[in-house]
Design a protein around this motif. Structure first.
Motif, short mmCIF file in Angstrom:
data_model
loop_
_atom_site.label_atom_id
_atom_site.label_comp_id
_atom_site.label_asym_id
_atom_site.label_seq_id
_atom_site.Cartn_x
_atom_site.Cartn_y
_atom_site.Cartn_z
N ILE A 1 0.85 -1.15 0.03
CA ILE A 1 0.00 0.03 -0.01
C ILE A 1 0.89 1.07 -0.06
N GLU A 2 0.57 2.15 -0.97
CA GLU A 2 1.56 3.14 -1.15
C GLU A 2 0.69 4.44 -0.40
N ARG A 3 1.28 5.37 0.37
CA ARG A 3 0.48 6.29 1.11
C ARG A 3 0.98 7.82 0.65
N HIS A 4 -0.14 8.47 0.33
CA HIS A 4 0.10 10.20 -0.31
C HIS A 4 -0.46 10.94 0.69
N GLN A 5 0.14 11.78 1.17
CA GLN A 5 -0.31 12.90 1.85
C GLN A 5 -0.18 14.31 1.44
N ASP A 6 -1.02 15.12 1.34
CA ASP A 6 -0.85 16.47 0.84
C ASP A 6 -2.05 17.37 1.79
N SER A 7 -2.03 18.72 1.13
CA SER A 7 -2.88 19.51 1.97
C SER A 7 -4.60 18.99 2.06
N ASP A 8 -4.83 18.23 0.98
CA ASP A 8 -6.02 17.74 1.06
C ASP A 8 -6.44 16.57 1.64
N GLY A 9 -5.39 15.98 2.45
CA GLY A 9 -5.63 14.60 3.26
C GLY A 9 -4.50 13.59 2.88
N THR A 10 -5.03 12.40 3.40
CA THR A 10 -4.13 11.37 3.20
C THR A 10 -4.91 10.30 2.13
#
Length: 352
Positions: A56-65
């Protein structure tokens, strides 16, 4: 803050409908294309493959995860080895539970059936056909499609209203000595669109939240039920509008007026009418930018009843002051009144 006039509203609706339609159309094309590829893949030949990586690849930015399942697998076609990381065409879900379910289904080292394109073996997937996710995304995009349709209908209605500029967008028929103004109610098509749109969004959200009762079969059923419900609601509301039609009839020969809606249905002598006016709601619908204010204005006819008490008949609400002024001016010409002025005041002015 600026008021939205008829011409500005028409331009706004055209711009809004165009942008919303194009944006929605892009997503519809992508969703439809991926759905087509998923269905087409059901006829692909299959070969045994093995999962080489599942994580599972996790991405996080200003809009959430967000989370993405990364599935890599290896297979051979006609003695040639291939590696791929596409387990299906178009994976729109970004939730952790969905990604976890995919990695659990395709664990590292597991032997899997690989569906590949005979003309291009590098094109392959592990999941074929339409799944619950495809129907969920379709339900999710449904409200946006409904908003686009509603915006275009509203635009056409405003264009029609512009042709009735003299009466503020109100349809008026002259039948001999009678002047009949018909007031349109909330169109049934809007209610039908709302039912389909809200229903689609609700089902999509419940599905994304993985509510157990929202199964694939149930969503398929809703794909039939929702449009049918929208059509039924539209027809029922349209019939209701016809049955409860609102109109204002002015009998010029007998010098009387009748409003076939609201509290007053009996005829009122024109001599009892003292002035025309309008009521503006205290609460305004403000745009997010706070630069546009849409007023809900109700033109009214003030008259003195048989008991000598001043009362009013409220006509159809309008969204801007220019439409209200146009309608009041038109009506004043028929009733030989000036808007916001009484007959006594008008007589005094003429006498002077």
């Amino acid at each position: 803050m600026a008021r939205l006039k008829n011409g500005e509203m028409t331009k706004f609706l055209l711009l809004f409908a165009s942008i919303f339609t194009v944006t929605t159309a892009v997503f519809v094309v992508i969703i439809t294309y991926n759905g087509y590829r998923q269905i087409k893949a059901k006829n692909y030949p299959t070969v045994e493959g093995v999962v080489t990586s599942s994580e599972i690849e996790r991405h996080q930015d200003s809009d959430g995860t967000t989370y993405t399942a990364i599935i890599e697998y290896r297979y051979e076609v006609a003695g040639e080895a291939f590696e791929n990381d596409v387990y299906r065409f178009g994976d729109w879900s970004s939730g952790h539970s969905h990604a976890k379910a995919i990695t659990k289904r395709f664990k590292k080292g597991k032997k899997v059936a690989v569906h590949y394109d005979a003309d291009d073996p590098q094109t392959a997937v592990l999941i074929v056909g339409l799944q619950k996710l495809d129907y969920t995304i379709g339900m999710f995009i449904l409200p946006f499609a409904m908003i686009s349709i509603g915006a275009w209908i509203a635009y056409v209605r405003f264009l029609t209203a512009k042709r009735l500029k003299q009466t503020g967008g109100i349809k008026v028929n002259h039948k001999g000595d009678e002047v009949v103004a018909k007031f349109t109610s909330f169109p049934g098509i809007y209610l039908g669109i709302a039912v389909v749109g809200v229903g689609g969004m609700t089902i999509a959200l419940l599905s994304l939240l993985e509510v157990e009762t929202i199964t694939l079969e149930w969503i398929k059923l809703m794909c039939i039920v929702l449009p049918a419900a929208g059509i039924v609601v539209t027809l029922l509301k349209t019939v209701w509008n016809k049955v409860t039609a609102k109109k204002l009839t002015i009998d010029l020969y007998r010098s009387r007026l009748q409003a076939s809606f609201g509290k007053y249905r009996e005829w009122i002598d024109l001599s009892q009418i003292i002035r025309l006016g309008k009521e503006i709601k205290d609460t305004h619908a403000r745009a997010a930018s706070n630069t546009i204010v849409i007023f809900n204005i109700t033109p009214v006819i003030w008259f003195v009843n048989d008991r000598g008490v001043e009362e009013c008949i409220k006509l159809r609400p309008v969204l801007n002051e220019s439409a209200a002024e146009a309608w009041n001016t038109y009506l004043a010409g028929i009733l030989k009144l000036e808007p916001e002025e009484s007959r006594d005041e008008q007589v005094d002015l003429e006498a002077s």
